[in-house]
Design a protein around this motif. Structure first.
Motif, PDB file in Angstrom:
ATOM      1  N   ALA A   9       3.090  12.345   9.568  1.00  0.00           N
ATOM      2  CA  ALA A   9       1.851  11.593   9.538  1.00  0.00           C
ATOM      3  C   ALA A   9       1.793  10.835   8.574  1.00  0.00           C
ATOM      4  O   ALA A   9       2.160  11.358   7.108  1.00  0.00           O
ATOM      5  N   ARG A  10       1.417   9.525   8.602  1.00  0.00           N
ATOM      6  CA  ARG A  10       1.183   8.643   7.476  1.00  0.00           C
ATOM      7  C   ARG A  10      -0.152   8.482   6.972  1.00  0.00           C
ATOM      8  O   ARG A  10      -0.897   8.099   7.725  1.00  0.00           O
ATOM      9  N   ILE A  11      -0.684   8.817   5.968  1.00  0.00           N
ATOM     10  CA  ILE A  11      -1.926   8.957   5.586  1.00  0.00           C
ATOM     11  C   ILE A  11      -2.376   8.355   4.340  1.00  0.00           C
ATOM     12  O   ILE A  11      -1.558   8.251   3.235  1.00  0.00           O
ATOM     13  N   ASP A  12      -3.548   7.575   4.330  1.00  0.00           N
ATOM     14  CA  ASP A  12      -4.104   6.845   3.222  1.00  0.00           C
ATOM     15  C   ASP A  12      -4.747   7.943   2.133  1.00  0.00           C
ATOM     16  O   ASP A  12      -5.559   8.803   2.461  1.00  0.00           O
ATOM     17  N   PRO A  13      -3.975   8.016   0.957  1.00  0.00           N
ATOM     18  CA  PRO A  13      -4.454   8.951  -0.120  1.00  0.00           C
ATOM     19  C   PRO A  13      -5.604   8.844  -0.618  1.00  0.00           C
ATOM     20  O   PRO A  13      -6.434   9.716  -0.876  1.00  0.00           O
ATOM     21  N   ALA A  14      -6.261   7.393  -0.307  1.00  0.00           N
ATOM     22  CA  ALA A  14      -7.642   7.076  -1.127  1.00  0.00           C
ATOM     23  C   ALA A  14      -8.752   7.651  -0.082  1.00  0.00           C
ATOM     24  O   ALA A  14      -9.786   8.174  -0.421  1.00  0.00           O
ATOM     25  N   THR A  15      -8.317   7.881   1.117  1.00  0.00           N
ATOM     26  CA  THR A  15      -9.469   8.203   2.132  1.00  0.00           C
ATOM     27  C   THR A  15      -9.266   9.366   2.826  1.00  0.00           C
ATOM     28  O   THR A  15     -10.122   9.908   3.526  1.00  0.00           O
ATOM     29  N   GLY A  16      -7.989   9.854   3.004  1.00  0.00           N
ATOM     30  CA  GLY A  16      -7.506  11.042   3.954  1.00  0.00           C
ATOM     31  C   GLY A  16      -7.247  10.610   5.368  1.00  0.00           C
ATOM     32  O   GLY A  16      -7.125  11.413   6.167  1.00  0.00           O
ATOM     33  N   ASP A  17      -7.423   9.308   5.648  1.00  0.00           N
ATOM     34  CA  ASP A  17      -7.489   8.700   7.002  1.00  0.00           C
ATOM     35  C   ASP A  17      -6.006   8.679   7.457  1.00  0.00           C
ATOM     36  O   ASP A  17      -4.999   8.093   6.658  1.00  0.00           O
ATOM     37  N   ILE A  18      -5.534   9.032   8.585  1.00  0.00           N
ATOM     38  CA  ILE A  18      -4.313   8.884   9.208  1.00  0.00           C
ATOM     39  C   ILE A  18      -4.016   7.378   9.688  1.00  0.00           C
ATOM     40  O   ILE A  18      -4.877   6.860  10.409  1.00  0.00           O
ATOM     41  N   ASP A  19      -2.977   6.756   9.273  1.00  0.00           N
ATOM     42  CA  ASP A  19      -2.801   5.588   9.607  1.00  0.00           C
ATOM     43  C   ASP A  19      -1.603   5.416  10.765  1.00  0.00           C
ATOM     44  O   ASP A  19      -1.639   4.445  11.384  1.00  0.00           O
ATOM     45  N   LYS A  24       0.752  -1.284   0.102  1.00  0.00           N
ATOM     46  CA  LYS A  24       0.026  -0.180  -0.041  1.00  0.00           C
ATOM     47  C   LYS A  24       0.885   1.326  -0.081  1.00  0.00           C
ATOM     48  O   LYS A  24       1.951   1.415   0.536  1.00  0.00           O
ATOM     49  N   THR A  25       0.513   2.329  -0.741  1.00  0.00           N
ATOM     50  CA  THR A  25       1.299   3.564  -0.725  1.00  0.00           C
ATOM     51  C   THR A  25       0.436   4.595   0.149  1.00  0.00           C
ATOM     52  O   THR A  25      -0.799   4.783   0.302  1.00  0.00           O
ATOM     53  N   TYR A  26       1.435   5.245   1.076  1.00  0.00           N
ATOM     54  CA  TYR A  26       0.814   6.396   1.884  1.00  0.00           C
ATOM     55  C   TYR A  26       1.517   7.688   1.711  1.00  0.00           C
ATOM     56  O   TYR A  26       2.780   7.579   1.218  1.00  0.00           O
ATOM     57  N   VAL A  27       0.793   8.731   1.742  1.00  0.00           N
ATOM     58  CA  VAL A  27       1.393  10.187   1.593  1.00  0.00           C
ATOM     59  C   VAL A  27       1.942  10.283   2.927  1.00  0.00           C
ATOM     60  O   VAL A  27       1.453   9.916   4.078  1.00  0.00           O
ATOM     61  N   GLN A  28       3.150  11.159   3.260  1.00  0.00           N
ATOM     62  CA  GLN A  28       3.811  11.295   4.392  1.00  0.00           C
ATOM     63  C   GLN A  28       3.808  12.873   4.388  1.00  0.00           C
ATOM     64  O   GLN A  28       4.281  13.657   3.618  1.00  0.00           O
ATOM     65  N   ILE A  29       3.267  13.487   5.522  1.00  0.00           N
ATOM     66  CA  ILE A  29       3.428  14.802   5.678  1.00  0.00           C
ATOM     67  C   ILE A  29       4.455  15.167   6.997  1.00  0.00           C
ATOM     68  O   ILE A  29       3.897  14.521   8.045  1.00  0.00           O
TER      69      ILE A  29
END
Length: 176
Positions: free
Chosen positions: A70-80, A36-41
């Protein structure tokens, strides 16, 4: 207890509009975990501005200037996951180091068609010149509930309070 750690499940408040102006945000390279790919901020507290975290020491609150990712699911915007650490030294208060990691996961409630992403575990590590603590909080058995609230204003009492304020204002004007 020697060390009480609480409130770490709310660290995502750095993204809340109330606290956003207190942090700078930078996009990091995406993280790839378990297919899975996560956006990192990355976020960094701006000195002198509000912070959602404090150290309570001898009855006094000291704001924590935190940085983290923060590691974020780009599809939902949920923080993982959200990790934090001190961005400024607090050794003058005896706090040598501080770090935390909060992991989130979906929670399904009975009779609910959607799940909610909520804290699953928070790990907090704190070091002083003499000791090191590691507290692990596991969040389980969430319960869903609803609340119904009804407010009823006592109109006559409110009107009387307004009349008293007006009278006090008139007295102040007469003194001038």
């Amino acid at each position: 207890p020697l060390l009480v750690t609480n409130g770490f499940a709310t660290q995502l408040l750095v993204f809340h509009p109330y606290y956003q102006p207190s942090f700078s945000f930078d996009r990091l390279p995406d993280a790839h975990l378990n297919g899975k790919t996560y956006v990192q901020i990355h976020f960094q507290h701006i000195k002198g501005r509000l912070t959602p975290a404090v150290l309570l020491l001898r009855g006094r609150e000291y704001p924590l200037s935190l940085s983290g990712t923060a590691r974020i699911d780009p599809a939902t915007g949920d923080i993982d996951q959200i990790t934090t650490q001190l961005s400024e030294s607090m050794e003058d208060l005896g706090l040598k180091s501080y770090s935390s990691q909060v992991d989130y996961s979906p929670v399904a409630f009975q009779n609910q068609s959607v799940s909610y992403v909520l804290p699953a575990q928070a790990t907090v590590e704190v070091s002083t010149p003499r000791q090191h603590w590691k507290n692990v909080h596991r969040f389980t058995n969430y319960q869903h509930f609803t609340v119904t609230v009804t407010e009823k204003a006592h109109v006559e009492k409110l009107q009387e309070q307004e009349r008293q304020k007006d009278q006090e204002g008139q007295k102040e004007k007469e003194k001038e």
